[in-house]
Scaffold this active site. Structure first.
Site, PDB file in Angstrom:
ATOM      1  N   LYS A 178      18.709  33.392  38.538  1.00 54.20           N
ATOM      2  CA  LYS A 178      18.795  32.778  39.867  1.00 54.20           C
ATOM      3  C   LYS A 178      19.684  33.331  40.753  1.00 54.20           C
ATOM      4  O   LYS A 178      21.173  33.407  40.922  1.00 54.20           O
ATOM      5  CB  LYS A 178      18.729  31.546  39.796  1.00 54.20           C
ATOM      6  CG  LYS A 178      18.024  30.511  40.598  1.00 54.20           C
ATOM      7  CD  LYS A 178      18.378  30.844  42.210  1.00 54.20           C
ATOM      8  CE  LYS A 178      19.599  30.079  42.674  1.00 54.20           C
ATOM      9  NZ  LYS A 178      20.262  30.512  43.997  1.00 54.20           N
ATOM     10  N   GLY A 231      30.351  31.519  41.022  1.00 52.11           N
ATOM     11  CA  GLY A 231      30.171  30.882  42.126  1.00 52.11           C
ATOM     12  C   GLY A 231      31.567  30.035  42.577  1.00 52.11           C
ATOM     13  O   GLY A 231      32.496  30.249  41.876  1.00 52.11           O
ATOM     14  N   SER A 232      31.278  29.062  43.612  1.00 59.46           N
ATOM     15  CA  SER A 232      32.345  28.476  43.970  1.00 59.46           C
ATOM     16  C   SER A 232      32.923  27.421  42.854  1.00 59.46           C
ATOM     17  O   SER A 232      32.000  26.914  42.098  1.00 59.46           O
ATOM     18  CB  SER A 232      32.313  27.786  45.096  1.00 59.46           C
ATOM     19  OG  SER A 232      31.169  26.980  45.115  1.00 59.46           O
ATOM     20  N   THR A 233      34.102  26.888  42.886  1.00 60.34           N
ATOM     21  CA  THR A 233      34.344  25.916  42.032  1.00 60.34           C
ATOM     22  C   THR A 233      33.873  24.736  42.149  1.00 60.34           C
ATOM     23  O   THR A 233      33.467  23.880  41.365  1.00 60.34           O
ATOM     24  CB  THR A 233      35.898  25.850  42.265  1.00 60.34           C
ATOM     25  OG1 THR A 233      36.592  27.022  41.798  1.00 60.34           O
ATOM     26  CG2 THR A 233      36.523  24.683  41.356  1.00 60.34           C
ATOM     27  N   GLU A 234      33.462  24.411  43.456  1.00 59.70           N
ATOM     28  CA  GLU A 234      32.633  23.051  43.975  1.00 59.70           C
ATOM     29  C   GLU A 234      31.294  23.137  43.173  1.00 59.70           C
ATOM     30  O   GLU A 234      30.995  21.997  42.594  1.00 59.70           O
ATOM     31  CB  GLU A 234      32.650  23.251  45.333  1.00 59.70           C
ATOM     32  CG  GLU A 234      32.347  22.015  46.151  1.00 59.70           C
ATOM     33  CD  GLU A 234      32.009  22.074  47.697  1.00 59.70           C
ATOM     34  OE1 GLU A 234      32.472  23.302  48.201  1.00 59.70           O
ATOM     35  OE2 GLU A 234      31.447  21.313  48.214  1.00 59.70           O
ATOM     36  N   GLY A 236      30.408  24.857  40.606  1.00 54.97           N
ATOM     37  CA  GLY A 236      30.792  25.002  39.191  1.00 54.97           C
ATOM     38  C   GLY A 236      30.974  23.559  38.473  1.00 54.97           C
ATOM     39  O   GLY A 236      30.307  23.183  37.506  1.00 54.97           O
ATOM     40  N   GLU A 253      32.543  31.408  35.955  1.00 54.26           N
ATOM     41  CA  GLU A 253      33.513  32.393  36.851  1.00 54.26           C
ATOM     42  C   GLU A 253      33.528  31.841  38.119  1.00 54.26           C
ATOM     43  O   GLU A 253      32.695  31.715  38.948  1.00 54.26           O
ATOM     44  CB  GLU A 253      32.787  33.349  36.750  1.00 54.26           C
ATOM     45  CG  GLU A 253      32.406  33.855  35.343  1.00 54.26           C
ATOM     46  CD  GLU A 253      33.446  34.343  34.540  1.00 54.26           C
ATOM     47  OE1 GLU A 253      34.600  34.656  34.865  1.00 54.26           O
ATOM     48  OE2 GLU A 253      33.260  34.712  33.303  1.00 54.26           O
ATOM     49  N   CYS A 287      36.207  37.257  44.588  1.00 56.50           N
ATOM     50  CA  CYS A 287      36.729  36.098  44.025  1.00 56.50           C
ATOM     51  C   CYS A 287      38.022  36.347  43.831  1.00 56.50           C
ATOM     52  O   CYS A 287      39.030  35.506  43.520  1.00 56.50           O
ATOM     53  CB  CYS A 287      35.875  35.809  42.752  1.00 56.50           C
ATOM     54  SG  CYS A 287      35.506  37.419  41.687  1.00 56.50           S
ATOM     55  N   GLU A 386      40.378  28.583  49.196  1.00 55.65           N
ATOM     56  CA  GLU A 386      39.881  29.779  49.199  1.00 55.65           C
ATOM     57  C   GLU A 386      38.840  30.067  50.431  1.00 55.65           C
ATOM     58  O   GLU A 386      38.093  29.338  50.836  1.00 55.65           O
ATOM     59  CB  GLU A 386      38.680  29.866  47.879  1.00 55.65           C
ATOM     60  CG  GLU A 386      38.176  31.284  47.993  1.00 55.65           C
ATOM     61  CD  GLU A 386      37.098  31.380  46.675  1.00 55.65           C
ATOM     62  OE1 GLU A 386      36.369  30.444  46.657  1.00 55.65           O
ATOM     63  OE2 GLU A 386      37.285  32.196  45.835  1.00 55.65           O
TER      64      GLU A 386
END
Ligand code: NAD
Length: 484
Positions: A178, A231-234, A236, A253, A287, A386
């Site tokens: 995706k 992708g982003s921590t949010e 994730g 990651e 990143c 970030e």
């Protein structure tokens, strides 16, 4: 790839329409023009792709394919990427806005190298015989985990795709990919190239669509065994929560706020160049971007001045122009997000020394100048969150202890750079920094053979490197045989 097939999904080695028939527009951020209308995959399409991957997993064509032949297919795909590097590089640049020299000279060779590196792994995956007690033979089999869902971001669309797809296939899994909704074009093209390389139908499927629909459907699908996410921590955190329902394996990651630390005894010229590429390469949409530049107080003003001068010279412009060093920010939404942080930096009292203004090139595009804030306090929002754009926060520090403490003062731990001529200091820093990658007197080095991933809230699991691939993309079966 013709315009016509961009609006379909790649499932079972065929272009198929999205169940809803809906499409979304993909734009060129440098011109703000529509680049393609892409199929909007949803739950039903993800299910179709997963069924296809699941059937392929059990098929003789894939399951019984010898590891040597799997290796050949991967190598062939690497060759095809190389043969089509001009086309893929241009597509990546038009879709993402990054300078063509980055897509063509850095990203595409890395994609080809990833397929070749993991081609080398495909026929070296083996178990062990274990010396157990009693009259038994005990051995292990290293088997594929199953259908792997790969979810990737927009900043290095095809590179990060290859970091996941290549090892997943090398280990005998099948994949549903995706891509990010902003940048699906090279991933769709990769599906076609994989078929041309000879991968059987269903081994690599590509479903374009949005995260909340297609991405989430992939994470929740009971037949998907592993989600390899970048992708982003949010996001994730959401992926991890949703994957828990079906006890999936996950690798995350995630984001970063990486420190690039300049000591007074460094080669300051090299350090300034490193600070500049650390944050401005890829428009800062990296990143591992060295978004916090920590400078020892005794050389602070000197480094800041040189860093600022260098940054002012970075050419912003048409990403297809060879001279361009800062391309277009990937989307209007991302540009607005970055500009909000520029405003926050000003309000927090940081000193804006250069940049900070959005720009148009020939009256078009989402451009932003290389931006530097000086005298940033380590706890300011612009030093903690970030930004994911060409914005550096320069922070002074006193000595090694203070440098390490400030470098570690973040929830993230993806990467860190340091600049010193003192070998003892370099290794002390490398051992005390909480980061998955440390660059000493260099920055932004990557290789298919070297593991990459985060500490702390930058995630877990590693991309690249053969050990990380085995850990992530295989599972171990222990077999006991009675000898008496
Ligand atoms: P994002 O988290 O918004 O999206 C990443 C991917 O996840 C996209 O494909 C998106 O469609 C999908 N997604 C979104 N919501 C989802 C959901 N609920 N369920 C499943 N999938 C969902 O990130 P982005 O803005 O595309 O990329 C930027 C981020 O990626 C930054 O934080 C950056 O640091 C991070 N990143 C990390 C690495 C790394 O290796 N650690 C590398 C590159 C980028």
């Amino acid at each position: 790839m013709s315009e016509a097939v961009r609006d379909r999904l790649w499932i079972g080695n065929e272009w198929v329409d999205a169940a809803s028939g809906e499409r979304f527009e993909v734009t060129n951020p440098a011109t703000e023009e529509t680049l393609a209308r892409v199929a909007c995959g949803g739950e039903e399409d993800v299910d179709r792709a997963v069924q296809s991957a699941s059937t392929a997993l059990a098929s003789k064509e894939w399951k019984r394919l010898s590891p040597h032949d799997r290796s050949r297919l991967l190598w062939r795909l690497g060759d095809l990427v190389e043969e089509h590097a001009d086309e893929l590089g241009e597509l990546e640049t038009r879709n993402n806005g990054k300078p063509y020299f980055e897509s063509r000279a850095v990203d595409m060779p890395f994609v080809a190298e990833s397929f070749r590196y993991f081609a080398g792994l495909a026929d070296k995956i083996q178990g062990a015989t274990i010396p157990v007690s009693g009259p038994f033979l005990n051995y292990t089999l290293r088997e594929p985990v199953g259908v792997v869902g790969c979810i990737v971001p927009w900043n290095f669309p095809l590179s990060i795709t290859s970091w996941k797809v290549a090892p997943a296939l090398a280990c005998g899994n099948t994949v549903v990919l995706k891509p990010a909704e902003q940048t699906p074009l090279t991933a769709l093209r990769l599906g076609e190239l994989a078929a041309e390389a000879g991968f059987p139908p269903g081994v690599l499927n590509v479903v374009s669509g949005f995260g909340k629909e297609a991405g989430s459907a992939l994470v929740r699908h009971p037949k998907v065994a592993l989600i390899a996410f970048t992708g982003s921590t949010e996001t994730g955190k959401i992926v991890m929560r949703e994957a828990a329902e079906t006890v999936k394996k996950v690798s995350l990651e995630l984001g970063g706020k990486s420190p690039n630390v300049i000591f007074e005894d460094a080669d300051l010229g090299a350090a300034v160049r490193g600070a500049s590429t650390g944050i401005f390469y890829g428009k800062g949409e990296v990143c591992a971007a060295g978004s916090r530049v920590l400078v020892q107080r005794s050389v602070y003003e000197e480094v800041l001045e040189a860093f600022t001068e260098r940054s002012k010279k970075m050419a912003i412009g048409d990403p297809m122009d060879k001279k361009t060093r800062i391309g277009a920010i990937v989307s209007k939404a991302q540009l607005e997000r970055v500009l909000r942080y520029v405003e926050i930096g000003r309000t927090e009292g940081a000193r804006l020394v250069t940049g900070g203004e959005a720009k148009k090139v020939d009256g078009k595009g989402n451009f932003l100048e290389a931006t530097i804030f000086a005298d940033v306090e380590p706890d300011m929002q612009i030093a903690q969150e970030e930004i994911f754009g060409p914005v550096a926060a320069v922070i002074p520090f006193d000595d090694l202890e203070d440098g390490i403490e400030k470098a570690n003062r973040t929830i993230y731990g993806l990467a860190a750079g340091l600049w010193t001529r003192d070998v003892g200091k370099a290794h002390r820093f490398a051992s005390e920094i909480q980061a998955g990658t440390v660059w000493i007197n260099t920055y932004n080095q990557y290789d298919a053979a070297s593991p990459f991933g985060g500490y702390k809230q930058s995630g877990f699991g590693r991309d690249l490197g053969y050990e990380a691939a085995l850990e992530k993309y295989t599972q171990t079966k222990s077999v006991w045989v009675a000898l008496d």
